[in-house]
Design an enzyme around this catalytic site. Structure first.
Site, short mmCIF file in Angstrom:
data_model
loop_
_atom_site.label_atom_id
_atom_site.label_comp_id
_atom_site.label_asym_id
_atom_site.label_seq_id
_atom_site.Cartn_x
_atom_site.Cartn_y
_atom_site.Cartn_z
N TYR A 65 -47.10 -8.67 -30.87
CA TYR A 65 -45.83 -8.08 -30.43
C TYR A 65 -46.01 -7.51 -29.03
O TYR A 65 -46.98 -6.81 -28.76
CB TYR A 65 -45.41 -6.98 -31.41
CG TYR A 65 -44.21 -6.18 -30.96
CD1 TYR A 65 -42.92 -6.63 -31.23
CD2 TYR A 65 -44.36 -4.98 -30.28
CE1 TYR A 65 -41.81 -5.89 -30.81
CE2 TYR A 65 -43.28 -4.24 -29.86
CZ TYR A 65 -41.99 -4.71 -30.13
OH TYR A 65 -40.91 -3.98 -29.72
N HIS A 66 -45.06 -7.80 -28.14
CA HIS A 66 -45.18 -7.39 -26.74
C HIS A 66 -44.49 -6.06 -26.51
O HIS A 66 -43.27 -5.95 -26.65
CB HIS A 66 -44.56 -8.46 -25.84
CG HIS A 66 -45.08 -8.45 -24.43
ND1 HIS A 66 -45.23 -7.29 -23.69
CD2 HIS A 66 -45.51 -9.46 -23.63
CE1 HIS A 66 -45.71 -7.59 -22.50
NE2 HIS A 66 -45.90 -8.90 -22.43
N GLY A 67 -45.26 -5.03 -26.15
CA GLY A 67 -44.68 -3.75 -25.77
C GLY A 67 -44.09 -3.82 -24.37
O GLY A 67 -44.09 -4.88 -23.72
N GLU A 127 -38.92 -9.76 -24.84
CA GLU A 127 -39.25 -8.80 -25.88
C GLU A 127 -39.76 -7.49 -25.28
O GLU A 127 -39.43 -6.40 -25.77
CB GLU A 127 -40.30 -9.40 -26.81
CG GLU A 127 -40.64 -8.54 -28.01
CD GLU A 127 -41.55 -9.28 -28.97
OE1 GLU A 127 -41.05 -9.88 -29.94
OE2 GLU A 127 -42.79 -9.29 -28.74
#
Length: 330
Positions: A129-131, A202
């Site tokens: 998951y890309h912050g 994202e």
């Protein structure tokens, strides 16, 4: 008027140095009641200082990136002769940079890495998951190199390759632009490869609910199928609380979709607790389709988020987790 050689304490009514300086400034500028303007300026500074801090703190990451680039140039200059005779010329530099970033993650975020036993000894595709920034991935890469002596390549967005001065950093760390053939080739050579299918979209437009934004992207799944490697889901707890974006502003989303550049402002840089969790691998199946593998990977990543992240995310809670009993690292 007070002369330049007179003391601030001279005269029948001694003045403090601050009052004296205010009086001199008023005489010099010719502005009456200048102390009222100064008081208002101090008040504005007091009010706006926290805002300035949360806007400037993300710049620390930029400073660290360019410090890394400067170090690589110095390292290359100092070891030019060695470069001609060594296949592992950049190993020392990678170790030094890993120590730098791991130190930053350990001090500023109390960074922890869990689940490395789920990473296969051979090749594998890590999907994460890309912050709002890629800092959590850099901490992961550094800790993995220091502790497990494993190096993980990564796929980056095209705009990263246009950032001034970044070419050497990207070349040294084997960052890929993302063509499917290049990714498959890296995996077939036995490398670990990481990718965030949500990418910049994202990073900028997900929220405190940690919504996965992949759209119709399934190229990563086809890469894993073609290379015949497992997919390993990965998630970093509180990554959205460390740095946030103003992606909820609709006009910024529309502008991004038009020009495809990350112009959305960031704020934060808060020293929240960060823990990266590596999930169980999804094994290679010869008869699975890219669509099915994408759905399975997304479900596995969502399960990691629901297991390790309290929703909605909360900055204060993430800060307080720095003072809770730490989990033992794997």
């Amino acid at each position: 008027m007070i002369g330049g050689n007179e003391s601030c304490t001279a005269g029948p009514v001694p003045m403090s140095y601050l009052t004296c300086l205010t009086h001199i400034l008023g005489e010099w500028t010719g502005v009456e009641h200048i102390e009222d303007y100064l008081s208002y300026a101090v008040y504005l500074l007091w009010v706006l200082f926290p805002l300035a801090v949360v806007l400037l703190l993300p710049g620390v990451l930029i400073i660290l990136f360019y410090t890394s680039i400067l170090f690589l140039h110095i390292y290359k200059r100092k070891n030019e002769l060695k470069e001609a005779y060594s296949n592992d010329f950049w190993d020392g530099a990678k170790q030094m940079l890993a120590t730098l970033w791991d130190g930053h993650g350990r001090i500023w975020h109390g960074y922890e890495l869990h689940g490395t036993e789920n990473i296969p000894e051979g090749p594998g595709l890590i999907v994460f998951y890309h912050g709002a920034t890629p800092a959590d991935y850099v901490y992961f890469m550094a800790r993995l190199l220091i502790r497990n002596k494993r190096y993980c390549h990564v796929v980056a967005d095209h705009f990263v390759f246009r950032l001034p001065g970044f070419k050497l950093l990207l070349d040294v760390h084997g960052v890929l632009h993302g063509p499917k053939e290049e990714c498959v080739s890296a995996l077939k050579k036995g490398h670990l490869l990481a990718i965030a299918p949500g990418g910049v979209r994202e990073a900028l437009f997900s929220d405190e609910m940690y919504t996965i934004i992949w759209g119709d992207r399934k190229g990563f799944a086809q890469v894993a199928i073609d290379a015949k490697v497992p997919i390993i889901p990965m998630f970093t707890q509180n990554v959205r609380e460390g740095v946030r974006t103003l992606g909820g502003i609709k006009i910024l989303r529309s502008l991004y979709e038009r020009i495809r550049l990350p112009i959305v402002p960031l704020y934060g840089g808060f020293p929240v607790k960060l823990r990266t969790f590596v999930g169980e691998p999804i094994p290679y199946e010869p008869n699975i389709t890219a669509e099915e593998l994408t759905a399975k990977t997304k479900a596995a990543l969502q399960a990691l988020i629901e297991k390790h992240q309290k929703l909605p995310g909360n900055i204060f809670r993430a800060l307080m987790e720095r003072f809770q009993m730490q989990k033992k690292e794997d």
